[in-house]
Design a protein around this motif. Structure first.
Motif, PDB file in Angstrom:
ATOM      1  N   ASP A 111       0.847  -1.142  -0.026  1.00  0.00           N
ATOM      2  CA  ASP A 111      -0.147   0.044  -0.089  1.00  0.00           C
ATOM      3  C   ASP A 111       0.933   1.234   0.231  1.00  0.00           C
ATOM      4  OD1 ASP A 111      -1.731   1.983   0.388  1.00  0.00           O
ATOM      5  OD2 ASP A 111      -2.506   1.439   2.423  1.00  0.00           O
ATOM      6  N   ALA A 112       0.857   2.120  -1.072  1.00  0.00           N
ATOM      7  CA  ALA A 112       1.677   3.074  -1.222  1.00  0.00           C
ATOM      8  C   ALA A 112       1.147   4.344  -0.744  1.00  0.00           C
ATOM      9  CB  ALA A 112       2.272   3.147  -2.770  1.00  0.00           C
ATOM     10  N   HIS A 113       0.050   4.481   0.025  1.00  0.00           N
ATOM     11  CA  HIS A 113      -0.546   5.920   0.161  1.00  0.00           C
ATOM     12  C   HIS A 113      -0.512   5.874   1.625  1.00  0.00           C
ATOM     13  CE1 HIS A 113      -3.037   9.287  -0.055  1.00  0.00           C
ATOM     14  NE2 HIS A 113      -3.972   8.826   0.572  1.00  0.00           N
ATOM     15  N   ARG A 114       0.688   5.703   2.120  1.00  0.00           N
ATOM     16  CA  ARG A 114       1.284   5.939   3.251  1.00  0.00           C
ATOM     17  C   ARG A 114       2.311   6.474   3.854  1.00  0.00           C
ATOM     18  NH1 ARG A 114       2.018   0.096   5.595  1.00  0.00           N
ATOM     19  NH2 ARG A 114       2.883  -0.158   3.481  1.00  0.00           N
ATOM     20  N   ASP A 115       2.896   6.698   4.934  1.00  0.00           N
ATOM     21  CA  ASP A 115       4.056   7.407   5.265  1.00  0.00           C
ATOM     22  C   ASP A 115       5.200   6.607   4.461  1.00  0.00           C
ATOM     23  OD1 ASP A 115       6.390   7.080   7.558  1.00  0.00           O
ATOM     24  OD2 ASP A 115       5.863   9.153   7.095  1.00  0.00           O
ATOM     25  N   ILE A 116       6.051   7.390   4.112  1.00  0.00           N
ATOM     26  CA  ILE A 116       7.339   6.711   3.494  1.00  0.00           C
ATOM     27  C   ILE A 116       8.046   5.750   4.127  1.00  0.00           C
ATOM     28  CG2 ILE A 116       9.675   7.309   2.447  1.00  0.00           C
ATOM     29  CD1 ILE A 116       8.394   9.720   1.327  1.00  0.00           C
ATOM     30  N   GLY A 117       7.938   5.899   5.592  1.00  0.00           N
ATOM     31  CA  GLY A 117       8.836   5.103   6.453  1.00  0.00           C
ATOM     32  C   GLY A 117       8.006   3.934   6.458  1.00  0.00           C
ATOM     33  N   ALA A 118       6.785   3.784   6.540  1.00  0.00           N
ATOM     34  CA  ALA A 118       6.052   2.666   6.670  1.00  0.00           C
ATOM     35  C   ALA A 118       6.131   1.796   5.322  1.00  0.00           C
ATOM     36  CB  ALA A 118       4.482   2.999   7.037  1.00  0.00           C
ATOM     37  N   ILE A 119       6.147   2.481   4.394  1.00  0.00           N
ATOM     38  CA  ILE A 119       6.138   1.626   3.207  1.00  0.00           C
ATOM     39  C   ILE A 119       7.776   0.950   3.023  1.00  0.00           C
ATOM     40  CG2 ILE A 119       6.396   2.035   0.793  1.00  0.00           C
ATOM     41  CD1 ILE A 119       4.620   4.396   1.025  1.00  0.00           C
ATOM     42  N   HIS A 120       8.747   1.750   3.257  1.00  0.00           N
ATOM     43  CA  HIS A 120      10.158   1.411   3.302  1.00  0.00           C
ATOM     44  C   HIS A 120      10.224   0.047   4.270  1.00  0.00           C
ATOM     45  CE1 HIS A 120      14.339   1.187   3.195  1.00  0.00           C
ATOM     46  NE2 HIS A 120      14.476   1.410   4.532  1.00  0.00           N
ATOM     47  N   ALA A 121       9.597   0.057   5.542  1.00  0.00           N
ATOM     48  CA  ALA A 121       9.641  -0.971   6.507  1.00  0.00           C
ATOM     49  C   ALA A 121       8.956  -2.327   5.719  1.00  0.00           C
ATOM     50  CB  ALA A 121       8.890  -0.819   7.873  1.00  0.00           C
ATOM     51  N   ASP A 122       7.788  -2.251   5.149  1.00  0.00           N
ATOM     52  CA  ASP A 122       7.239  -3.361   4.274  1.00  0.00           C
ATOM     53  C   ASP A 122       8.130  -3.889   3.229  1.00  0.00           C
ATOM     54  OD1 ASP A 122       5.186  -3.141   5.986  1.00  0.00           O
ATOM     55  OD2 ASP A 122       3.613  -2.517   4.451  1.00  0.00           O
ATOM     56  N   ILE A 123       8.879  -2.794   2.637  1.00  0.00           N
ATOM     57  CA  ILE A 123       9.797  -3.326   1.508  1.00  0.00           C
ATOM     58  C   ILE A 123      10.937  -4.085   2.021  1.00  0.00           C
ATOM     59  CG2 ILE A 123      11.513  -2.515  -0.223  1.00  0.00           C
ATOM     60  CD1 ILE A 123       9.098  -0.314  -0.712  1.00  0.00           C
ATOM     61  N   VAL A 124      11.520  -3.517   3.038  1.00  0.00           N
ATOM     62  CA  VAL A 124      12.613  -4.113   3.894  1.00  0.00           C
ATOM     63  C   VAL A 124      12.457  -5.617   4.068  1.00  0.00           C
ATOM     64  CG1 VAL A 124      14.121  -4.114   5.634  1.00  0.00           C
ATOM     65  CG2 VAL A 124      13.764  -2.198   4.551  1.00  0.00           C
ATOM     66  N   LYS A 125      11.162  -5.859   4.985  1.00  0.00           N
ATOM     67  CA  LYS A 125      10.865  -7.217   5.094  1.00  0.00           C
ATOM     68  C   LYS A 125      10.645  -7.982   3.942  1.00  0.00           C
ATOM     69  CE  LYS A 125       7.419  -9.639   7.965  1.00  0.00           C
ATOM     70  NZ  LYS A 125       7.575 -10.756   6.795  1.00  0.00           N
ATOM     71  N   ALA A 126      10.067  -7.520   2.952  1.00  0.00           N
ATOM     72  CA  ALA A 126      10.057  -8.492   1.559  1.00  0.00           C
ATOM     73  C   ALA A 126      11.455  -8.912   1.050  1.00  0.00           C
ATOM     74  CB  ALA A 126       9.328  -7.774   0.708  1.00  0.00           C
ATOM     75  N   VAL A 127      12.386  -7.869   1.273  1.00  0.00           N
ATOM     76  CA  VAL A 127      13.466  -8.167   0.687  1.00  0.00           C
ATOM     77  C   VAL A 127      14.400  -8.909   1.416  1.00  0.00           C
ATOM     78  CG1 VAL A 127      15.969  -7.010   0.198  1.00  0.00           C
ATOM     79  CG2 VAL A 127      13.845  -6.166  -0.586  1.00  0.00           C
ATOM     80  N   GLU A 128      14.178  -8.749   2.941  1.00  0.00           N
ATOM     81  CA  GLU A 128      15.024  -9.729   3.889  1.00  0.00           C
ATOM     82  C   GLU A 128      14.484 -11.249   3.858  1.00  0.00           C
ATOM     83  OE1 GLU A 128      14.061  -8.028   7.573  1.00  0.00           O
ATOM     84  OE2 GLU A 128      15.695  -6.783   7.459  1.00  0.00           O
ATOM     85  N   ASP A 129      13.383 -11.414   3.295  1.00  0.00           N
ATOM     86  CA  ASP A 129      12.734 -12.837   3.007  1.00  0.00           C
ATOM     87  C   ASP A 129      13.523 -13.741   2.079  1.00  0.00           C
ATOM     88  OD1 ASP A 129      11.031 -12.695   5.142  1.00  0.00           O
ATOM     89  OD2 ASP A 129       9.145 -12.085   3.813  1.00  0.00           O
TER      90      ASP A 129
END
Length: 246
Positions: free
Chosen positions: A225-243
């Motif tokens: 979901d890209a309609h959120r705070d930049i930091g919250a979006i980044h946190a989700d992306i980092v988790k996906a990459v770590e996987d």
């Protein structure tokens, strides 16, 4: 048994052990290359997708910084590329050169093949050197944009069945509504491209979701979901990459 015979027997056993170890190492390396990680330290290929204004560039840069800080080497790239094939394509997207949707689809594939095979900073060359590749747009965009205007199966086959177009290790789709997209575009740019209007963005978003559904189970895709705070979006992306890195 003579001393010579005993030595020969031990030597043969030693050679057999070495060959067995080598065979095991070769198997490990081949599996590492297949999955894109492992003992050969091959890089990972990550793609950012989404309709215009979704924040792909911002999030790609944040991810690059995160990976670099962790000690990984990263190459940032985008499509269309800066190569001659991409420059010609950008002229089409800007409306300066008129081409049919079929011609544009072919130009995207040509640029994508060149992007993969370029000997210096091409996708495959970087991955083979252990460099992670982060790409802003890839074949998902072509399948959504051109695939919604001409035959989808044809566009899909050209991209997914081409041996010189590599499948990403992870696709991150930043989801945004057309209204949210146009608001960001208006605030950040002085000019727009031919696809940047409400009707087209709405159609393309639905096309994107259709593409992602089509590829479900075939590829690793995460919708954020890209309609959120930049930091919250980044946190989700980092988790996906770590996987995909663990």
């Amino acid at each position: 048994m003579s001393l010579t015979a005993a030595f020969d027997k031990l030597f043969v056993a030693f050679i057999q052990s070495v060959l067995a170890i080598c065979a095991g190492l070769c198997y490990t390396v081949s599996k590492s290359e297949e999955w894109g990680t492992g003992t050969v330290n091959r890089g990972v290929f990550i793609v950012f997708e989404g309709i215009d204004g979704a924040g792909k560039t911002t999030q790609a840069e944040l991810l690059r910084n995160r990976l670099t800080e962790s000690g990984r080497r990263v190459h940032m790239t985008a499509e269309p590329t800066d190569m001659p094939t991409g420059v010609a394509l950008r002229r089409v997207l800007s409306g300066k050169v008129k081409k049919s949707e079929s011609e544009a689809a072919l130009m995207f594939v040509q640029d994508r093949v060149a992007h993969n095979l370029a000997p210096e900073n091409g996708i495959e060359a970087c991955l083979a050197k252990g460099i992670d590749v982060i790409c802003d747009r890839y074949y998902y965009s072509t399948m959504a944009y051109q695939g919604s205007s001409v035959d989808y199966g044809w566009v899909r086959s050209m991209n997914l069945d081409c041996p010189d177009i590599r499948k990403p290790d992870l696709c991150i789709f930043l989801d945004l509504t057309p209204e949210q997209s146009l608001g960001r575009i208006a605030a950040g740019r002085q000019s727009v491209e031919i696809y940047e209007n409400r009707e087209t963005l709405s159609r393309v978003r639905q096309a994107f979701l259709g593409v992602l559904n089509d590829l479900e189970g075939r590829e690793r895709i995460v919708i954020v979901d890209a309609h959120r705070d930049i930091g919250a979006i980044h946190a989700d992306i980092v988790k996906a990459v770590e996987d995909i890195l663990t």
